[in-house]
Design a protein around this motif. Structure first.
Motif, PDB file in Angstrom:
ATOM      1  N   ASP A  11     -36.611  35.383 -33.964  1.00 34.53           N
ATOM      2  CA  ASP A  11     -36.052  36.131 -32.721  1.00 34.53           C
ATOM      3  C   ASP A  11     -37.366  36.388 -31.727  1.00 34.53           C
ATOM      4  OD1 ASP A  11     -33.643  36.891 -33.500  1.00 34.53           O
ATOM      5  OD2 ASP A  11     -34.277  38.520 -34.460  1.00 34.53           O
ATOM      6  N   ILE A  12     -38.744  36.307 -32.314  1.00 29.72           N
ATOM      7  CA  ILE A  12     -39.840  36.204 -31.369  1.00 29.72           C
ATOM      8  C   ILE A  12     -39.818  34.702 -30.838  1.00 29.72           C
ATOM      9  CG2 ILE A  12     -42.189  36.110 -31.386  1.00 29.72           C
ATOM     10  CD1 ILE A  12     -42.270  38.530 -33.198  1.00 29.72           C
ATOM     11  N   GLN A  13     -39.798  33.877 -31.501  1.00 27.90           N
ATOM     12  CA  GLN A  13     -39.657  32.528 -30.939  1.00 27.90           C
ATOM     13  C   GLN A  13     -38.637  32.323 -29.623  1.00 27.90           C
ATOM     14  OE1 GLN A  13     -39.355  30.088 -34.470  1.00 27.90           O
ATOM     15  NE2 GLN A  13     -41.495  30.069 -34.703  1.00 27.90           N
ATOM     16  N   TRP A  14     -37.365  33.174 -29.980  1.00 27.79           N
ATOM     17  CA  TRP A  14     -36.522  32.852 -28.923  1.00 27.79           C
ATOM     18  C   TRP A  14     -36.868  33.669 -27.586  1.00 27.79           C
ATOM     19  CZ3 TRP A  14     -33.721  37.079 -26.657  1.00 27.79           C
ATOM     20  CH2 TRP A  14     -32.632  36.744 -26.064  1.00 27.79           C
ATOM     21  N   ILE A  15     -37.500  34.742 -27.938  1.00 28.93           N
ATOM     22  CA  ILE A  15     -37.990  35.829 -26.870  1.00 28.93           C
ATOM     23  C   ILE A  15     -39.067  34.725 -25.957  1.00 28.93           C
ATOM     24  CG2 ILE A  15     -39.495  37.423 -26.319  1.00 28.93           C
ATOM     25  CD1 ILE A  15     -38.194  39.049 -28.531  1.00 28.93           C
ATOM     26  N   LEU A  16     -39.837  34.128 -26.639  1.00 28.97           N
ATOM     27  CA  LEU A  16     -40.901  33.377 -25.735  1.00 28.97           C
ATOM     28  C   LEU A  16     -40.438  32.127 -25.200  1.00 28.97           C
ATOM     29  CD1 LEU A  16     -43.509  33.086 -28.879  1.00 28.97           C
ATOM     30  CD2 LEU A  16     -43.605  34.694 -26.987  1.00 28.97           C
ATOM     31  N   GLY A  17     -39.280  31.770 -25.560  1.00 27.39           N
ATOM     32  CA  GLY A  17     -38.766  30.578 -25.051  1.00 27.39           C
ATOM     33  C   GLY A  17     -37.556  30.817 -23.999  1.00 27.39           C
ATOM     34  N   GLU A  18     -36.955  32.151 -23.844  1.00 26.83           N
ATOM     35  CA  GLU A  18     -36.011  32.368 -22.934  1.00 26.83           C
ATOM     36  C   GLU A  18     -36.505  32.832 -21.430  1.00 26.83           C
ATOM     37  OE1 GLU A  18     -32.542  32.482 -23.328  1.00 26.83           O
ATOM     38  OE2 GLU A  18     -33.032  30.795 -24.442  1.00 26.83           O
ATOM     39  N   PRO A  19     -35.871  32.845 -20.604  1.00 22.32           N
ATOM     40  CA  PRO A  19     -36.172  33.230 -19.217  1.00 22.32           C
ATOM     41  C   PRO A  19     -35.476  34.577 -19.087  1.00 22.32           C
ATOM     42  CG  PRO A  19     -34.515  31.738 -18.923  1.00 22.32           C
ATOM     43  CD  PRO A  19     -34.877  31.646 -20.406  1.00 22.32           C
ATOM     44  N   ASN A  20     -35.793  35.146 -18.215  1.00 22.03           N
ATOM     45  CA  ASN A  20     -34.897  36.469 -17.569  1.00 22.03           C
ATOM     46  C   ASN A  20     -33.633  35.819 -17.125  1.00 22.03           C
ATOM     47  OD1 ASN A  20     -36.539  39.129 -17.045  1.00 22.03           O
ATOM     48  ND2 ASN A  20     -38.128  37.583 -16.659  1.00 22.03           N
ATOM     49  N   TRP A  35     -47.433  35.414 -22.204  1.00 26.31           N
ATOM     50  CA  TRP A  35     -46.793  34.507 -23.313  1.00 26.31           C
ATOM     51  C   TRP A  35     -47.925  33.405 -23.698  1.00 26.31           C
ATOM     52  CZ3 TRP A  35     -42.925  37.576 -23.970  1.00 26.31           C
ATOM     53  CH2 TRP A  35     -42.211  37.909 -23.198  1.00 26.31           C
ATOM     54  N   ALA A  36     -48.520  32.973 -22.998  1.00 23.70           N
ATOM     55  CA  ALA A  36     -49.382  31.940 -23.539  1.00 23.70           C
ATOM     56  C   ALA A  36     -50.809  32.399 -24.609  1.00 23.70           C
ATOM     57  CB  ALA A  36     -50.038  31.144 -22.639  1.00 23.70           C
ATOM     58  N   SER A  37     -50.885  33.862 -24.380  1.00 23.47           N
ATOM     59  CA  SER A  37     -51.832  34.511 -25.124  1.00 23.47           C
ATOM     60  C   SER A  37     -51.477  34.873 -26.387  1.00 23.47           C
ATOM     61  CB  SER A  37     -52.542  35.697 -24.386  1.00 23.47           C
ATOM     62  OG  SER A  37     -51.575  36.876 -24.169  1.00 23.47           O
ATOM     63  N   ILE A  38     -50.138  34.715 -26.818  1.00 25.14           N
ATOM     64  CA  ILE A  38     -49.624  35.358 -28.182  1.00 25.14           C
ATOM     65  C   ILE A  38     -49.910  34.552 -29.114  1.00 25.14           C
ATOM     66  CG2 ILE A  38     -47.773  36.331 -29.038  1.00 25.14           C
ATOM     67  CD1 ILE A  38     -46.460  36.914 -26.321  1.00 25.14           C
ATOM     68  N   ILE A  60     -40.926  43.172 -28.773  1.00 24.92           N
ATOM     69  CA  ILE A  60     -41.885  42.909 -27.629  1.00 24.92           C
ATOM     70  C   ILE A  60     -43.319  43.684 -27.851  1.00 24.92           C
ATOM     71  CG2 ILE A  60     -42.348  43.544 -25.013  1.00 24.92           C
ATOM     72  CD1 ILE A  60     -40.348  41.223 -25.845  1.00 24.92           C
ATOM     73  N   ARG A  61     -43.283  45.065 -28.437  1.00 25.76           N
ATOM     74  CA  ARG A  61     -44.573  45.646 -28.803  1.00 25.76           C
ATOM     75  C   ARG A  61     -45.285  44.680 -29.679  1.00 25.76           C
ATOM     76  NH1 ARG A  61     -45.599  49.115 -33.158  1.00 25.76           N
ATOM     77  NH2 ARG A  61     -43.518  49.588 -33.538  1.00 25.76           N
ATOM     78  N   LEU A  62     -44.531  43.895 -30.677  1.00 24.93           N
ATOM     79  CA  LEU A  62     -45.444  43.075 -31.450  1.00 24.93           C
ATOM     80  C   LEU A  62     -46.098  41.954 -30.741  1.00 24.93           C
ATOM     81  CD1 LEU A  62     -43.136  42.079 -34.454  1.00 24.93           C
ATOM     82  CD2 LEU A  62     -45.229  43.575 -34.571  1.00 24.93           C
ATOM     83  N   GLN A 211     -27.926  39.283 -35.625  1.00 23.32           N
ATOM     84  CA  GLN A 211     -28.019  37.683 -35.284  1.00 23.32           C
ATOM     85  C   GLN A 211     -27.499  37.405 -33.832  1.00 23.32           C
ATOM     86  OE1 GLN A 211     -24.626  37.155 -38.181  1.00 23.32           O
ATOM     87  NE2 GLN A 211     -26.143  36.538 -39.830  1.00 23.32           N
ATOM     88  N   TRP A 212     -27.497  38.403 -32.919  1.00 23.69           N
ATOM     89  CA  TRP A 212     -27.223  38.321 -31.648  1.00 23.69           C
ATOM     90  C   TRP A 212     -28.053  37.391 -30.965  1.00 23.69           C
ATOM     91  CZ3 TRP A 212     -23.939  42.457 -28.877  1.00 23.69           C
ATOM     92  CH2 TRP A 212     -22.898  43.164 -29.453  1.00 23.69           C
ATOM     93  N   MET A 213     -29.260  37.605 -30.936  1.00 22.02           N
ATOM     94  CA  MET A 213     -30.174  36.616 -30.320  1.00 22.02           C
ATOM     95  C   MET A 213     -30.350  35.155 -30.717  1.00 22.02           C
ATOM     96  SD  MET A 213     -33.409  39.453 -29.353  1.00 22.02           S
ATOM     97  CE  MET A 213     -33.380  40.098 -30.838  1.00 22.02           C
ATOM     98  N   THR A 214     -30.351  35.047 -32.109  1.00 18.87           N
ATOM     99  CA  THR A 214     -30.604  33.735 -32.597  1.00 18.87           C
ATOM    100  C   THR A 214     -29.536  33.546 -33.780  1.00 18.87           C
ATOM    101  OG1 THR A 214     -32.128  34.457 -34.284  1.00 18.87           O
ATOM    102  CG2 THR A 214     -33.075  33.331 -31.983  1.00 18.87           C
ATOM    103  N   ALA A 215     -28.881  32.365 -33.776  1.00 17.47           N
ATOM    104  CA  ALA A 215     -27.866  31.931 -34.730  1.00 17.47           C
ATOM    105  C   ALA A 215     -28.544  31.949 -36.131  1.00 17.47           C
ATOM    106  CB  ALA A 215     -27.315  30.518 -34.587  1.00 17.47           C
TER     107      ALA A 215
END
Length: 254
Positions: A11-20, A35-38, A60-62, A211-215
């Motif tokens: 899910d974090i990888q999904w967050i890093l790759g998804e736009p608004n 995003w580049a600093s994570i 997001i806090r993570l 499972q809503w964000m990533t399959a």
């Protein structure tokens, strides 16, 4: 446990790759250098609330806590005025320049219908959510009440992170002429249909909320039973396509 460490990682990888969901001006977007600093060496499990919004905010806090150049200053702080709560601020973050930024974040899933983007609960819409984030949530740190309660928190930037997925109707091949107009077409990857259209589409498998964000990577559960569609159901097919199946009365049913 709501999410194991593998699900959290995905899910974090999904967050890093998804736009608004919406094309935002640079002053409103979370900066690219954040995003580049994570960087993560490992991923914890999540045992909090099973509401996806709470889980998303925790993710997001993570990300903030694992940034090399941004610092979490405060989270979910309440703002009061005349004995009542104006609301809670998602995050106050210190950027690399030492300035404080107010971030409001949300993950949402909207279906195209009648030139609008409605939530599975049709009382919600993308236009309403964006308006609320801009006019109410981000505005709280500009209020006199906030400045009196938190005099040491001088905010210089106000930013929005609104991620998720947009779902086109089964009969629709292109993004509709909808409100708001500044949607990110890259996010229009879902499909939706009424329960009566199920025989026309591939076999669907209901998703758990986690499972809503990533399959899911595990074997899919039992195929969707058409008798169980009295409420909107989030599903996936064998190809990995996300779907919402809604009752015939949607959106009026909500």
């Amino acid at each position: 446990m709501f999410a194991d460490s593998l699900q959290v990682k995905r899910d974090i990888q999904w967050i890093l790759g998804e736009p608004n969901l919406l094309e935002l001006p640079p002053v409103r977007k979370i900066p690219d250098d954040f995003w580049a600093s994570i960087s993560f060496n490992s991923y914890p499990e999540y045992e909090g609330s099973e509401r996806i919004g709470f889980y998303y905010q925790w993710l997001i806090r993570l990300c903030i806590e694992h940034s090399k150049s941004y610092q979490l200053v405060a989270e979910e702080i309440q703002v009061f005025q005349d004995g009542r709560t104006l609301g809670a601020i998602d995050f106050i973050v210190r950027n690399p320049a030492g300035e404080l930024e107010h971030w409001e974040v949300a993950v949402k899933f909207y279906l195209a219908y009648d030139r609008q983007w409605y939530g599975p609960n049709a009382k919600d819409s993308l236009a309403k959510k964006y308006h609320k984030m801009c006019s109410h949530q981000l505005a709280m740190t500009r209020t006199e009440a906030f400045q009196i309660q938190y005099p040491d928190l001088t905010i210089t930037h106000h930013r929005i992170l609104l991620q998720g997925r947009l779902y086109q109707g089964l009969w629709c091949d292109e993004p509709n002429d909808s409100t708001p107009a500044n949607i990110t077409n890259h996010c229009c990857t879902g499909k939706w249909c009424y329960a009566g259209q199920l025989p026309e589409i591939p076999t669907l498998y209901p998703l758990q909320r986690i499972q809503w964000m990533t399959a899911p990577v595990q074997d899919l559960c039992s195929p969707l039973n058409i008798q169980n569609t009295k409420r909107p159901l989030h599903c996936i097919d064998d190809s990995g396509q996300f779907w919402f199946v809604v009752p015939e009365s949607w959106p009026d049913s909500d």
